[in-house]
Design a protein around this motif. Structure first.
Motif, PDB file in Angstrom:
ATOM      1  N   GLU A   1       0.830  -1.201   0.000  1.00 18.32           N
ATOM      2  CA  GLU A   1       0.000   0.000   0.000  1.00 18.32           C
ATOM      3  C   GLU A   1       0.871   1.261   0.000  1.00 18.32           C
ATOM      4  O   GLU A   1       0.585   2.234  -0.728  1.00 18.32           O
ATOM      5  CB  GLU A   1      -0.928  -0.003   1.203  1.00 18.32           C
ATOM      6  CG  GLU A   1      -1.956   1.122   1.172  1.00 18.32           C
ATOM      7  CD  GLU A   1      -2.919   1.042   2.340  1.00 18.32           C
ATOM      8  OE1 GLU A   1      -2.437   0.881   3.484  1.00 18.32           O
ATOM      9  OE2 GLU A   1      -4.143   1.132   2.121  1.00 18.32           O
ATOM     10  N   LYS A   2       1.942   1.259   0.780  1.00 11.45           N
ATOM     11  CA  LYS A   2       2.836   2.408   0.845  1.00 11.45           C
ATOM     12  C   LYS A   2       3.490   2.657  -0.515  1.00 11.45           C
ATOM     13  O   LYS A   2       3.575   3.807  -0.968  1.00 11.45           O
ATOM     14  CB  LYS A   2       3.902   2.180   1.910  1.00 11.45           C
ATOM     15  CG  LYS A   2       4.872   3.342   2.062  1.00 11.45           C
ATOM     16  CD  LYS A   2       5.908   3.064   3.138  1.00 11.45           C
ATOM     17  CE  LYS A   2       6.884   4.232   3.255  1.00 11.45           C
ATOM     18  NZ  LYS A   2       7.921   3.968   4.301  1.00 11.45           N
TER      19      LYS A   2
ATOM     20  N   ASN B   1       2.331   1.723  -3.471  1.00  8.35           N
ATOM     21  CA  ASN B   1       1.297   2.142  -4.420  1.00  8.35           C
ATOM     22  C   ASN B   1       0.960   3.622  -4.254  1.00  8.35           C
ATOM     23  O   ASN B   1       0.678   4.315  -5.244  1.00  8.35           O
ATOM     24  CB  ASN B   1       0.039   1.291  -4.249  1.00  8.35           C
ATOM     25  CG  ASN B   1       0.229  -0.128  -4.762  1.00  8.35           C
ATOM     26  OD1 ASN B   1       1.123  -0.377  -5.572  1.00  8.35           O
ATOM     27  ND2 ASN B   1      -0.585  -1.054  -4.287  1.00  8.35           N
ATOM     28  N   GLU B   2       0.970   4.103  -3.025  1.00  5.83           N
ATOM     29  CA  GLU B   2       0.715   5.523  -2.786  1.00  5.83           C
ATOM     30  C   GLU B   2       1.796   6.388  -3.436  1.00  5.83           C
ATOM     31  O   GLU B   2       1.493   7.408  -4.068  1.00  5.83           O
ATOM     32  CB  GLU B   2       0.657   5.796  -1.279  1.00  5.83           C
ATOM     33  CG  GLU B   2      -0.581   5.224  -0.608  1.00  5.83           C
ATOM     34  CD  GLU B   2      -0.552   5.421   0.894  1.00  5.83           C
ATOM     35  OE1 GLU B   2       0.488   5.910   1.410  1.00  5.83           O
ATOM     36  OE2 GLU B   2      -1.549   5.081   1.567  1.00  5.83           O
ATOM     37  N   ARG B   3       3.051   5.975  -3.289  1.00  3.67           N
ATOM     38  CA  ARG B   3       4.145   6.715  -3.924  1.00  3.67           C
ATOM     39  C   ARG B   3       4.032   6.639  -5.452  1.00  3.67           C
ATOM     40  O   ARG B   3       4.307   7.626  -6.153  1.00  3.67           O
ATOM     41  CB  ARG B   3       5.488   6.134  -3.464  1.00  3.67           C
ATOM     42  CG  ARG B   3       5.838   6.428  -2.025  1.00  3.67           C
ATOM     43  CD  ARG B   3       6.308   7.862  -1.861  1.00  3.67           C
ATOM     44  NE  ARG B   3       7.509   8.134  -2.657  1.00  3.67           N
ATOM     45  CZ  ARG B   3       8.748   7.879  -2.261  1.00  3.67           C
ATOM     46  NH1 ARG B   3       8.963   7.350  -1.055  1.00  3.67           N
ATOM     47  NH2 ARG B   3       9.774   8.171  -3.030  1.00  3.67           N
TER      48      ARG B   3
ATOM     49  N   GLU C   1       1.258   6.241  -7.281  1.00  2.00           N
ATOM     50  CA  GLU C   1       0.148   7.075  -7.739  1.00  2.00           C
ATOM     51  C   GLU C   1       0.520   8.548  -7.683  1.00  2.00           C
ATOM     52  O   GLU C   1       0.154   9.320  -8.571  1.00  2.00           O
ATOM     53  CB  GLU C   1      -1.093   6.817  -6.876  1.00  2.00           C
ATOM     54  CG  GLU C   1      -1.751   5.462  -7.134  1.00  2.00           C
ATOM     55  CD  GLU C   1      -2.275   5.321  -8.544  1.00  2.00           C
ATOM     56  OE1 GLU C   1      -2.679   6.362  -9.125  1.00  2.00           O
ATOM     57  OE2 GLU C   1      -2.283   4.198  -9.069  1.00  2.00           O
TER      58      GLU C   1
END
Length: 238
Positions: free
Chosen positions: A11-12, A14-16, A18
């Protein structure tokens, strides 16, 4: 617990990812706007260069693989009656807008005529208009000029010299702007490339951490299975 750690790692990242993707969207839009200005500058300076434009790959926009362009269709498309009606309505609307534009153009031409053809004259546009050269300067020898023609010729030379000074000033301004824009463009690309390299490093680190956690999960499953097997054998012995 271990699987929750793996989820958080993914998740971490994927946030970066995006965030960088949105950043590229913004940079592409900005560079595209700059390219229009660069094209104008190249044209004004009589340069043959073309501005660079970033391109998206199919891997970056996989949704485009599901989009069929008109030039990819080799057969005539079948249109339903409803689609024909919609196309006819669009054609009628376009015709209405065309007539409206013509009417606006007519009004604008009328206003320009009332204002001697001038609505808004830009400084750079005036530099493209040469100072009219008096005909007598090409038809008569300087010794044959009258006193008024001598004055007119001197005035022409003065205005022509001033025009060249202004043109040179405009050219230098464009060259300075071009230099600054190219530097800014390169800095923008380098800054994004640095962010991309950082994301790649994070990807490698994240994958390594995930593999470590998955190895822990595999070992835990193996240990649990071994313990269950041991207890089963002990039970059978009794």
């Amino acid at each position: 617990m271990l699987r929750e750690v793996i989820y958080q790692l993914k998740e971490k990242f994927n946030e970066r990812f995006e965030a960088l993707y949105k950043s590229k969207c913004g940079e592409v839009h900005r560079i595209t706007e700059w390219a229009q200005r660069l094209q104008h500058i190249y044209s004004e300076l009589d340069m043959s260069e073309q501005p660079w434009l970033p391109q998206w790959s199919d891997a970056e926009q996989p949704e485009t693989l599901l989009t069929v362009r008109n030039d990819e269709v080799t057969v005539e498309r079948y249109l339903t009656p409803a689609e024909w009606a919609r196309l006819e309505a669009q054609a009628a609307e376009e015709e209405r807008r065309r007539r409206e534009r013509e009417a606006n153009d007519f009004r604008e031409r009328a206003i320009m005529q009332m204002m001697n053809g001038v609505l808004e004259v830009r400084w750079e546009d005036t530099l493209k208009v040469d100072v009219p050269r008096p005909a007598f300067m090409d038809e008569k020898e300087p010794d044959d000029w009258t006193e008024d023609e001598v004055k007119e010729a001197a005035e022409y030379e003065r205005r022509a010299a001033e025009l060249e000074v202004e043109r040179d000033k405009y050219r230098k301004l464009l060259e300075q702007e071009l230099k600054k824009m190219l530097v800014t463009l390169q800095e923008t690309v380098d800054r994004f490339d640095d962010s991309l390299n950082q994301l790649f490093t994070l990807k490698v680190q994240t994958e390594h951490a995930i593999y470590q956690e998955e190895l822990k999960v595999s070992r835990l499953i193996r240990d649990v299975a071994s313990e269950d097997d041991r207890q089963k054998r002990e039970t059978e012995l009794w």
